[in-house]
Design an enzyme around this catalytic site. Structure first.
Site, PDB file in Angstrom:
ATOM      1  N   PRO A  36      -5.233   6.494  -6.237  1.00  0.00           N
ATOM      2  CA  PRO A  36      -6.062   6.441  -5.035  1.00  0.00           C
ATOM      3  C   PRO A  36      -6.696   5.064  -4.848  1.00  0.00           C
ATOM      4  CG  PRO A  36      -6.470   8.456  -6.239  1.00  0.00           C
ATOM      5  CD  PRO A  36      -5.610   7.603  -7.119  1.00  0.00           C
ATOM      6  N   GLU A  37      -6.673   4.577  -3.612  1.00  0.00           N
ATOM      7  CA  GLU A  37      -7.253   3.286  -3.286  1.00  0.00           C
ATOM      8  C   GLU A  37      -8.571   3.510  -2.546  1.00  0.00           C
ATOM      9  OE1 GLU A  37      -4.334   0.706  -1.446  1.00  0.00           O
ATOM     10  OE2 GLU A  37      -2.710   1.597  -2.613  1.00  0.00           O
TER      11      GLU A  37
ATOM     12  N   HIS B 127      -6.222  21.719 -16.632  1.00  0.00           N
ATOM     13  CA  HIS B 127      -6.610  20.322 -16.432  1.00  0.00           C
ATOM     14  C   HIS B 127      -7.929  20.170 -15.678  1.00  0.00           C
ATOM     15  CE1 HIS B 127      -2.690  19.449 -18.010  1.00  0.00           C
ATOM     16  NE2 HIS B 127      -2.104  20.075 -17.012  1.00  0.00           N
TER      17      HIS B 127
ATOM     18  N   ARG C 228      -3.075  13.926 -15.969  1.00  0.00           N
ATOM     19  CA  ARG C 228      -2.586  12.837 -16.811  1.00  0.00           C
ATOM     20  C   ARG C 228      -3.709  12.126 -17.571  1.00  0.00           C
ATOM     21  NH1 ARG C 228       1.526   9.400 -13.171  1.00  0.00           N
ATOM     22  NH2 ARG C 228       2.028   8.515 -15.224  1.00  0.00           N
TER      23      ARG C 228
ATOM     24  N   LYS D 125      -5.687 -20.891  -5.039  1.00  0.00           N
ATOM     25  CA  LYS D 125      -4.861 -19.953  -5.795  1.00  0.00           C
ATOM     26  C   LYS D 125      -3.378 -20.157  -5.486  1.00  0.00           C
ATOM     27  CE  LYS D 125      -8.177 -16.299  -6.729  1.00  0.00           C
ATOM     28  NZ  LYS D 125      -8.059 -16.501  -8.183  1.00  0.00           N
TER      29      LYS D 125
END
Length: 281
Positions: A2-3, A94, A113, A156
């Site tokens: 998830p962002e 879970h 996980r 950069k």
């Protein structure tokens, strides 16, 4: 993973159940996730009032009435769901941490996980915590602007895609929304960050913010395990311009007199990048 839009959506979904509520009971069914959980976490949280919920980067933060902050990261497969009905399904294998509020809601943290994490720190130590101390500005905040962003990237030599994924440059952006923002800005993901002009940096700030806000409005993107706190899926995946659309036509280039342009996928820094070679240069 998830962002920012997905985490923001989860945080907003939790607010009605958690803000202003007392954690009547906290059940901890294992000692660790990705990292060990705080010592005596369930006992320390029981009876505490949640004063405010916030988001920082990809973390949800619960500010408590004893000046402690509980925060968590969903990792690869984590989800937080609210159960309000009297008939609730049995706990799954879970469902690792369960919060019960004085309002009768039950919030389950599920993580098959176990790549997620959860920690409990004093508010005065929050900014120095290893999870936050090196984070860049929030892309939806006022400190993320063209001049500041240009200063951060002008020296950069990394490609601009990898640069905006760098959490030290800007916090919370992941692979999906980096691809989408670069496409909207018409900037090739292969360009060196230092090659962008001030005008391009300013445009990319605008497109990053625009893509993130639209994704939040759609409840985020449901990919693999992500769901909103209500259990609903996000819908922004139906609006992706380039991500996951390899071999499909570019929506920005459709209708032009030239031949049809197709989305391509390349590998950058171990991740798939989707872009249009025609309109991103």
């Amino acid at each position: 993973m998830p962002e920012l839009p997905e985490v923001e959506t989860v945080m907003r979904g939790l607010r009605p159940s958690l803000e202003g509520s007392i954690l009547k009971k906290v059940t901890q069914r294992r000692k660790d996730l990705r990292f060990p959980l705080p010592e005596n976490m369930a006992m320390r949280l029981t009876g505490r009032k949640v004063e405010q919920l916030k988001r920082r980067a990809k973390y949800v933060l619960a500010h408590l009435d004893d000046d402690m902050v509980l925060f968590f990261h969903l990792g690869m497969s984590g989800r937080v769901t609210i159960l309000q009905d009297e008939k609730r399904p049995p706990l799954g294998a879970h469902d690792h941490i369960i919060f019960e509020t004085d309002g009768g809601d039950e919030i389950r943290y599920c993580d098959p996980r176990r790549f997620g994490m959860m920690d409990l720190v004093h508010v005065n130590d929050l900014e120095s915590h290893k999870a936050f101390k090196d984070l860049g500005p929030e892309p939806l905040g006022n400190t993320f602007n063209g001049p500041d962003f240009y200063t951060r990237i002008k020296n950069k030599k990394t490609n601009i895609k990898a640069t905006i994924l760098d959490q030290r440059v800007v916090a919370g952006i992941g692979n999906i929304y980096a691809c989408e923002a670069l496409h909207l800005a018409g900037i090739s993901p292969e360009r060196q960050a230092q090659s962008l002009t001030m005008a391009e940096a300013d445009l990319l700030v605008v497109t990053i913010r625009d893509v993130l806000n639209k994704a939040i409005e759609a409840g985020g993107s449901s990919l693999r395990d992500y769901v909103q706190a209500s259990g609903e899926l996000g819908y922004f995946q139906h609006s992706w311009s380039v991500y996951g659309r390899e071999g499909e036509s570019c929506r920005k280039c459709d209708g032009k007199d030239t031949a049809q342009f197709l989305i391509e996928r390349i590998q950058q820094n171990g991740r798939s990048t989707f872009y249009c070679p025609a309109c991103q240069c």
